[in-house]
Design a protein around this motif. Structure first.
Motif, mmCIF file in Angstrom:
data_model
loop_
_atom_site.group_PDB
_atom_site.id
_atom_site.type_symbol
_atom_site.label_atom_id
_atom_site.label_comp_id
_atom_site.label_asym_id
_atom_site.label_seq_id
_atom_site.Cartn_x
_atom_site.Cartn_y
_atom_site.Cartn_z
ATOM 1 N N THR A 37 47.060 44.204 34.323
ATOM 2 C CA THR A 37 46.028 44.625 35.307
ATOM 3 C C THR A 37 46.803 44.769 36.607
ATOM 4 N N GLU A 301 41.983 43.570 40.154
ATOM 5 C CA GLU A 301 41.149 42.446 41.119
ATOM 6 C C GLU A 301 40.832 43.102 42.549
ATOM 7 N N HIS A 332 40.710 36.871 33.736
ATOM 8 C CA HIS A 332 42.042 37.208 34.524
ATOM 9 C C HIS A 332 41.799 37.587 35.757
ATOM 10 N N HIS A 336 42.079 36.133 40.066
ATOM 11 C CA HIS A 336 42.727 36.711 41.118
ATOM 12 C C HIS A 336 41.808 36.741 42.367
ATOM 13 N N GLU A 355 50.114 37.082 39.547
ATOM 14 C CA GLU A 355 49.929 37.176 37.854
ATOM 15 C C GLU A 355 50.039 35.983 37.122
ATOM 16 N N ALA A 358 46.834 34.267 37.355
ATOM 17 C CA ALA A 358 45.632 35.089 36.784
ATOM 18 C C ALA A 358 45.895 34.716 35.150
ATOM 19 N N TYR A 413 53.810 37.618 34.446
ATOM 20 C CA TYR A 413 52.616 37.428 33.703
ATOM 21 C C TYR A 413 52.596 36.171 32.804
HETATM 22 ZN ZN LIG Z 1 46.519 40.361 37.124
#
Ligand SMILES: [Zn+2]
Length: 884
Positions: A37, A301, A332, A336, A355, A358, A413
């Motif tokens: 993302t 986001e 997720h 954000h 990240e 999220a 992440y």
């Molecule tokens: Zn993200």
């Protein structure tokens, strides 16, 4: 995008060492583009110094659809940060500027090196106020995307959407394009009268405009970083709702209305949950979620207006087959809105503050909605994906050295989420969530670095977390434990020898971590907390009798790998009776390596049928698949009655390993015919293809003519044709790869063409012709299929594609890696770099061997299929299927 350009300029001679990285980076580039993302690609690890503070951005846009052109006017309200400024610079790419005015008067300007410089009549003073108006137009190569019908797909909904992260907003607005400033914004869009638009903040008005057009005016009244500005416009269907008087809305492309309820049904509960858990109410004036076609990521986001990939929406007629719907993606992006949007990283070096949170937030929702087992299993899988990564392990989460490291994205992440979960466990929920609330409140609408989080934790809880951050955020790696236990019946003591076996070098050190040791005796389980800090140490525990089960790091609270020597009986006991999912899953994995042991096989079968959590059932099935003995097969067959389709699917997938077995083929054929779930039926086709049994080709042709929701069966049949590798499939694959067929199926057929009749240059030529299509997905699939075929006639067209600059996010990196691979497989090609000793030991680089490249692609596909359901679906549309 700047990163890609830099890579493009590297000569082949200098890229050889980088080619290994580029090639391994391929997996990660795919993963970035596919799952995650708002993939961060940026080449400015340090935030630039600012000349001015942007206060408001007012943008008016019109569009020329035939020319895919944007016609815009932007007015920046800004204030210099120092005296004597003679000009104002804006980032600007792909745009032609026709006029610039400062406070209503024409100003001189020039455009060079992706900067628009507007000159001031006289030197400015700090704090002065300027209105800078710029009129422009252009055909953006990134940042803004047109999705339009064409002769092959004349009914496709018209869409325009944007993607600002990392630094792409300046491809459609001349603007300050780095996160370290925040501005309010207005988005004024003039579009055809029957279109809908979605942008940030509040919809102020919709007014009729000339020629049947309408003008939509949106305003975001809170200051945000410019990469979070966005809009979507086009032929969408909407469903409106509200949450505590706040407007919320869901948008999907025309024709996808049936996905709205199954996809978005948890939105309001998520808003409640995160507002309560983070201690700060949802901060924006609306929450819109919009699904668009051909999106470059799964989700982004954008402030108060998340953009999502339409391919990730949940169809009503397949909803029961999908575990946890689209909750992972939605939660997720919603997380954000606090972490990333309300509080935004100051520079890309600190992206993990976006990240990591999220990822953590999505797991928090999963724990809340689906139970602690589900989220523990998610962390366990993330850990097992991350720990073996040679690229990620030596790189800290926070590093300035991000120029060449797409790899680092995997750290911000997954490892970022893991580290936050460890911090939560170590501080306790009360202190941890109090700290989050304080961090959000203290830094509300500001840009942050990691030190701001450290400070907020210390201020709210009194706990100094510097040592924790030094080893987990600024240091690299994680402990690799090797553990042995023994019992002394005379002293009634269990002693545990614990070694940290990670190589201590670079940013990787020895770890100091709290670990729960759990020892079960006939009298029950007792937990002994210890602190591990040395390379080699021994702990001793007084117990009341011989241990039945010893767990090190009970419940997997530490990110680590664990090599614990145990007997089959001990592993079986652990599989049957450990409380926590990670401990039972570890046992299943260990038992999958113990061959020729009937009790092991029986215990795995039992777990595959009856473990109380589906994830452990899946791990037991995978272990049985690895054992692949007649006994293991029998156990897998008995697990085919599992209720959840996502467990049956794993059982059927394992059957693909049982080759040359008549009963397996018969059962797979029956499953294809009779199973209730299309996903399981489709998996049966693929497992049959792996078995390469007689008659499979006929069945696949038949499946190809069968309609099913979302074309699940055609999809699987095409994939399976690639796996089967039978040239007889070529006519069908060429047919289904052709323009005019549904795009998702074309992608799969193209992927399968990468695996059949490799000597056939006509197939290569056909794939090359697809490189010029406008669809991101088709080009992507074609690039990978060409890489897999290994035909050198693809090199020049791929290079031409790269030079054309027509590639969007993440692609150039992947293409470079593939060109390098093709050249190395075909040393006679005129540009082939010679193999030298330095690269010869790099798998797949020095060896000019087709098999190595195919193995690498197989591994890449395997890694991808193991990620999650969402990724699985996307991967299926990109490549020809897994070969393991
Ligand atoms: Zn993200």
């Amino acid at each position: 995008m700047n990163l890609s350009r830099k890579l493009r300029h590297r000569s082949p001679q200098t890229t050889r060492a980088g080619a290994a990285r580029a090639a391994t980076g391929v997996a990660l580039v795919l993963i970035i583009a596919a799952i995650f993302t708002g993939a961060v690609r940026a080449d400015r690890p340090y935030a630039p110094s600012r000349d001015y503070h942007l206060q408001n951005v007012r943008v008016s846009l019109r569009f020329d659809l035939d020319q895919r052109k944007v016609i815009g006017e932007v007015t920046h309200t800004l204030s210099p940060l120092r005296d004597g400024l003679t000009h104002l610079d804006f980032d600007s790419a792909d745009l032609t500027v026709s006029s610039a005015r400062v406070n209503g008067k024409d100003a001189k300007f020039d455009l060079r090196d992706n900067k628009l410089r507007v000159n001031l009549a006289q030197p400015a003073k700090a704090g002065e106020k300027f209105e800078v108006n710029i009129a422009y137009e252009g055909k953006p190569t990134s940042g803004l995307y047109f999705i339009l019908p064409d002769k092959d797909d004349p009914n496709r909904p018209k869409e325009i959407w944007t993607q600002g992260e990392a630094e792409d907003t300046h491809h459609y607005i001349p603007i300050y394009d780095y996160p370290n400033d925040r501005t309010t914004s207005e988005m004024i869009l003039t579009v055809p009268g029957d279109w809908l638009t979605v942008s940030n903040g509040k919809l102020l008005s919709v007014q009729d405009a000339a020629g049947g057009m309408k003008t939509w005016t949106w305003r975001e009244s809170l200051p945000v970083s410019t990469y979070l500005i966005s809009f979507v416009a086009g032929e969408f269907k909407e469903k409106k709702d509200n949450w505590h008087n706040l407007p919320i809305a869901y948008y999907v492309p025309r024709g996808m209305e049936d996905t709205i309820d199954p996809t978005f049904s948890h939105t309001k509960q998520m808003l409640d949950f995160f507002s309560e858990r983070f201690g700060v109410p949802y901060p924006w004036e609306q929450y819109a979620q919009t699904a668009v076609d051909d999106f470059v990521a799964s989700g982004m986001e954008n402030v108060s207006a998340t953009t999502l990939a339409a391919r990730d929406m949940v169809r009503a007629d397949l909803a029961t087959e999908k575990n946890e719907a689209a909750d992972g993606l939605l939660s997720h992006e919603l997380t954000h809105q606090w972490f990333g949007d309300l509080v935004t990283c100051k520079d890309w070096t600190n992206t993990w503050l976006n990240e990591g949170f999220a990822t953590f937030g999505a797991n928090l929702w999963e724990e809340h909605e689906y139970g602690v087992d589900a989220s523990a299993y998610r962390y366990w899988r993330d850990q097992n994906n991350w720990m073996p990564s040679k690229e990620l392990f030596p790189i800290p989460i926070v590093t300035r050295d991000i120029n060449d490291s797409v790899e680092y994205v995997g750290n911000v992440y997954d490892k970022g989420g893991w580290v936050l979960n460890m911090l939560r466990k170590q501080l306790g929920d009360d202190a941890f969530f109090r700290a989050l609330k304080h961090y959000l409140e203290a830094n509300r609408l500001q840009n942050v670095v990691t030190a701001d989080l450290v400070k907020a934790i210390e201020e709210s809880s009194g706990t100094n977390v510097d040592p924790f951050f030094d080893q987990w955020i600024f240091g690299a790696g994680a402990p690799r434990f090797s553990v042995k236990s023994s019992y002394d019946a005379v002293t009634k003591k269990v002693s545990l020898s614990v070694k940290q076996t990670q190589k201590v070098e670079g940013h990787v050190g020895l770890f100091r971590v709290p670990v729960d040791v759990a020892i079960t005796t006939a009298a029950g389980q007792k937990i002994f907390p210890v602190e591990v800090s040395k390379a080699d140490e021994t702990f001793s525990f007084a117990v009341d009798g011989p241990p039945l089960m010893v767990l090190f790091d009970k419940g997997n609270k530490i990110l680590r790998s664990l090599d614990f020597q145990k007997s089959p009986e001990e592993w079986i006991r652990q599989l049957q009776s450990a409380q926590d999912v990670p401990d039972r899953a570890d046992a299943a994995v260990a038992l999958g390596n113990i061959k020729d042991n009937d009790s092991v096989t029986a215990a795995l079968g039992e777990a595959a049928r009856r473990d109380r959590f589906w994830g452990v059932r899946n791990e037991a099935l995978r272990a049985l698949g690895r054992l692949n003995s007649p006994g293991a097969r029998k156990q897998v067959f008995t697990a085919l009655f599992n209720e959840q389709p996502w467990v049956r699917q794993v059982a059927v997938e394992q059957m693909g390993r049982f080759q040359n077995d008549e009963e397996t083929v018969k059962r797979l054929q029956a499953i294809y015919k009779d199973d209730k779930a299309y996903s399981v039926r489709g998996q049966a086709l693929q497992s049959l293809a792996q078995d390469k049994g007689a008659g499979t080709m006929g069945l696949l042709e038949q499946a190809l003519s069968t309609s099913s929701p979302d074309d699940v069966l055609r999809h699987s049949a095409l994939r399976a044709m690639g796996m089967l590798g039978d040239s007889a499939a070529v006519p069908s694959l060429l047919e289904w790869s052709s323009p005019g067929k549904p795009s998702a199926l074309r992608g799969v057929a193209i992927g399968a063409l990468g695996r059949v009749d490799l000597k056939n240059h006509d197939i290569t030529a056909r794939l090359v012709s697809y490189l010029n299509e406008s669809s991101f997905d088709i080009r992507y699939a074609s690039i990978f299929a060409l890489g897999r075929r290994g035909d050198p006639s693809a090199i020049e067209p791929l290079e031409a594609l790269l030079k054309s600059g027509q590639l969007s996010i993440s692609i150039p990196h992947a293409v470079e890696g593939l060109i390098e691979q093709l050249k190395m497989q075909n040393p006679s090609h005129k540009d082939s770099p010679a193999v030298d000793e330095k690269t010869a030991d790099m798998p797949g680089v020095g060896a000019s061997n087709n098999q190595v490249v195919v193995d690498r692609l197989d591994r890449l596909e395997r890694q991808m299929t193991e990620m999650n359901d969402r990724l699985r679906k996307i991967e299926a549309s990109l490549t020809g299927g897994r070969s393991d």
